[in-house]
Design a protein around this motif. Structure first.
Motif, PDB file in Angstrom:
ATOM      1  N   LEU A 156      40.289  39.106  44.773  1.00 14.82           N
ATOM      2  CA  LEU A 156      39.722  40.657  44.929  1.00 14.82           C
ATOM      3  C   LEU A 156      39.172  41.225  43.538  1.00 14.82           C
ATOM      4  O   LEU A 156      38.151  41.792  43.725  1.00 14.82           O
ATOM      5  N   ALA A 157      40.045  40.922  42.535  1.00 15.86           N
ATOM      6  CA  ALA A 157      39.632  41.656  41.307  1.00 15.86           C
ATOM      7  C   ALA A 157      38.389  41.300  40.862  1.00 15.86           C
ATOM      8  O   ALA A 157      37.345  42.082  40.490  1.00 15.86           O
ATOM      9  N   GLU A 158      38.294  39.918  40.799  1.00 16.58           N
ATOM     10  CA  GLU A 158      36.814  39.317  40.229  1.00 16.58           C
ATOM     11  C   GLU A 158      35.611  39.682  41.189  1.00 16.58           C
ATOM     12  O   GLU A 158      34.620  39.970  40.675  1.00 16.58           O
ATOM     13  N   THR A 159      36.089  39.813  42.537  1.00 13.50           N
ATOM     14  CA  THR A 159      35.017  40.305  43.447  1.00 13.50           C
ATOM     15  C   THR A 159      34.437  41.819  43.257  1.00 13.50           C
ATOM     16  O   THR A 159      33.338  42.191  43.277  1.00 13.50           O
ATOM     17  N   LEU A 160      35.713  42.591  42.872  1.00 11.74           N
ATOM     18  CA  LEU A 160      35.266  43.875  42.681  1.00 11.74           C
ATOM     19  C   LEU A 160      34.520  44.047  41.288  1.00 11.74           C
ATOM     20  O   LEU A 160      33.440  44.883  41.297  1.00 11.74           O
ATOM     21  N   ALA A 161      34.952  43.267  40.482  1.00 11.23           N
ATOM     22  CA  ALA A 161      33.980  43.089  39.124  1.00 11.23           C
ATOM     23  C   ALA A 161      32.599  42.806  39.298  1.00 11.23           C
ATOM     24  O   ALA A 161      31.450  43.536  38.873  1.00 11.23           O
ATOM     25  N   ALA A 162      32.360  41.816  40.343  1.00 15.63           N
ATOM     26  CA  ALA A 162      31.163  41.383  40.494  1.00 15.63           C
ATOM     27  C   ALA A 162      30.146  42.537  41.043  1.00 15.63           C
ATOM     28  O   ALA A 162      28.930  42.346  41.332  1.00 15.63           O
ATOM     29  N   HIS A 163      30.963  43.554  41.874  1.00 14.13           N
ATOM     30  CA  HIS A 163      30.020  44.396  42.352  1.00 14.13           C
ATOM     31  C   HIS A 163      30.232  45.916  41.570  1.00 14.13           C
ATOM     32  O   HIS A 163      30.102  46.852  42.380  1.00 14.13           O
ATOM     33  N   GLY A 164      30.319  45.688  40.570  1.00 11.08           N
ATOM     34  CA  GLY A 164      30.143  46.846  39.423  1.00 11.08           C
ATOM     35  C   GLY A 164      31.455  47.310  39.110  1.00 11.08           C
ATOM     36  O   GLY A 164      31.446  48.418  38.367  1.00 11.08           O
TER      37      GLY A 164
END
Length: 454
Positions: free
Chosen positions: A359-367
């Motif tokens: 989840l966290a790395e996906t959030l980071a990938a979306h800004g």
């Protein structure tokens, strides 16, 4: 946060409207107004709410106000609920006399109880010589002989082993913990119908403790005279934004509305950061998302009661969710976002258990400007309301600011000591990542070994 106890930018996505088959126009950029953030904090951390003590009328008053804000923003009642509030009964044991420790039939002087179970403890003494929680031996009564004291991890490990009593050498740390608790032992409450807490934590003066660790295998008793129990009510506030696709799942955005109330001397523990700041984040995200077009997924906004007493509001919610837990795609908890952590990149919020899921790395990938937790030894992942949902399989993490702020559980946790510009920017930065989560079909997954079992 439970005792020991985050500028992102993203593309504005087109969302589906329930009333039209075509894609909606992009949502207009939403600006979180600093005066809204300040107003939320000014009420939640005011003298009028007297610290929002867990399972008190002040907590209920705060939850009712949050619920009224949800309704004002246009949120509806959660599925199957007749209102915006969810209540549960907490049983609170109370010690009626001085605790007494016996070892091998002899009384031991100088006992200070930090945490007690609901009844007498009896068992054989086991000595733990390592300061590694993974190496903690099993036993009913465990004494920590190591001078190094990772107290919270050791307590969690002892609980996991089924220990009944953990004994430690009195230190500046244990004295500080007792002071944070108002100078009295904590006797955990429990939800009516559940089993009470079964572990005690106590200290002995250094000389007495050193004599104790020379007596492995001795029979130890901890007498807790005059135990009684009272019942109180804790209150959760819930609001719901229905999605356009009933099969897409639900996002859960949460925080805890309670704090420590008043100390015995009358001092109000305002809890402006812990966790009025998290409640403010939930409120301002609700305000922003309710003002835009409906998202594909539903969004459930929840502010729990009685986190400080042991996560009872979230535990009750997890046992009585208004939507099946299997429908909750993910949970983001907001805890203490009122100040920038000096260990984190500028503007960033930490994600507890960052590496446990994608989840966290996906959030980071979306800004999203999020970063790993720089305090793994503090076990923050297990010390907030996300944990109750994570235990049940929901990918659930907490976003936090300065988790080790000097005002934590102090009378100085007031609105005057918040960094309101940082807090406003932190909330602003989350709007587009949350909109993306609500519009997408992304389903977070636990990484190998990431889902907790207890």
């Amino acid at each position: 946060m439970i005792d020991s106890t985050l500028g992102r930018a993203g593309a504005v996505l087109a969302l589906l409207l329930a009333s039209a088959p075509a894609l909606a126009a992009p949502a207009a950029p939403w600006v979180v107004k600093p005066e809204w953030v300040k107003a939320d904090e000014a009420y939640l951390a005011s003298d009028a709410l007297a610290g929002r003590g867990s399972a008190t009328p002040d907590e209920a008053k705060a939850a009712a106000w949050v619920a009224s804000q949800f309704e004002q923003f246009g949120l509806v009642r959660a599925p199957g609920m007749s209102g915006y509030l969810q209540t549960a009964t907490i049983v609170q044991p109370k010690l009626g006399g001085a605790p007494a420790l016996g070892v091998g039939g002899q009384s031991v002087a100088g006992l200070t109880l930090l945490m007690a179970p609901a009844g007498e403890v009896r068992g054989r003494l086991v000595i733990a010589t390592s300061d590694d929680p993974a190496a903690l031996p099993a036993g009913d009564v465990i004494a920590l002989a190591s001078p190094k004291l990772p107290l919270i991890p050791m307590l969690m490990a002892a609980r996991g082993h089924g220990a009944k009593l953990l004994l430690v050498r009195e230190s500046a740390e244990t004295k500080g913990i007792l002071k944070q608790m108002g100078g009295a032992a904590r006797i955990p409450g429990y939800l009516e119908g559940d089993a009470p807490e079964s572990i005690a934590l106590a200290t002995l003066p250094p000389a007495e403790f050193d004599r104790l660790v020379q007596k492995p295998g001795q029979e130890v008793t901890l007498a807790l005279p005059g135990m009684t129990a009272t019942r109180s009510t804790t209150t959760n506030a819930l609001g719901y934004l229905p999605g356009t696709d009933p099969e897409a799942g639900v996002l859960l955005l949460s925080a805890h509305v309670d704090h420590l109330g008043r100390r015995p001397d009358g001092t109000i523990m305002h809890g402006a950061d812990d966790d009025a700041s998290g409640v403010t984040a939930v409120l301002e995200l609700a305000r922003a998302l309710a003002a835009g077009p409906r998202s594909r997924r539903g969004i459930l906004f929840v502010c729990y009661g009685s986190e400080e007493m042991g996560g009872f509001g979230s535990a009750y919610f997890g046992a009585h969710p208004p939507v099946p837990l299997s429908k909750i795609a993910l949970n983001i908890e907001f805890e203490m976002i009122g100040a920038q952590d000096p260990k984190l990149p500028r503007g960033a919020l930490m994600v507890t258990g960052y590496e446990r899921s994608n989840l966290a790395e996906t959030l980071a990938a979306h800004g999203a400007l999020v970063a790993p937790d720089p305090y793994p030894e503090q076990h923050f992942f297990e010390r907030s309301d996300n944990y109750q949902l994570a235990l049940k399989g929901v990918v659930a993490h907490t976003l936090s600011g300065w988790a080790t702020t000097p005002v934590y559980h102090q009378p100085t946790d007031t609105i005057a000591n918040l960094d309101l510009p940082f807090m406003t920017a932190a909330i602003q930065s989350l709007i587009e990542p949350v909109r993306w989560l609500a519009a997408s079909d992304f389903q977070p997954k636990w990484n190998a070994g990431g889902q907790p079992s207890r």
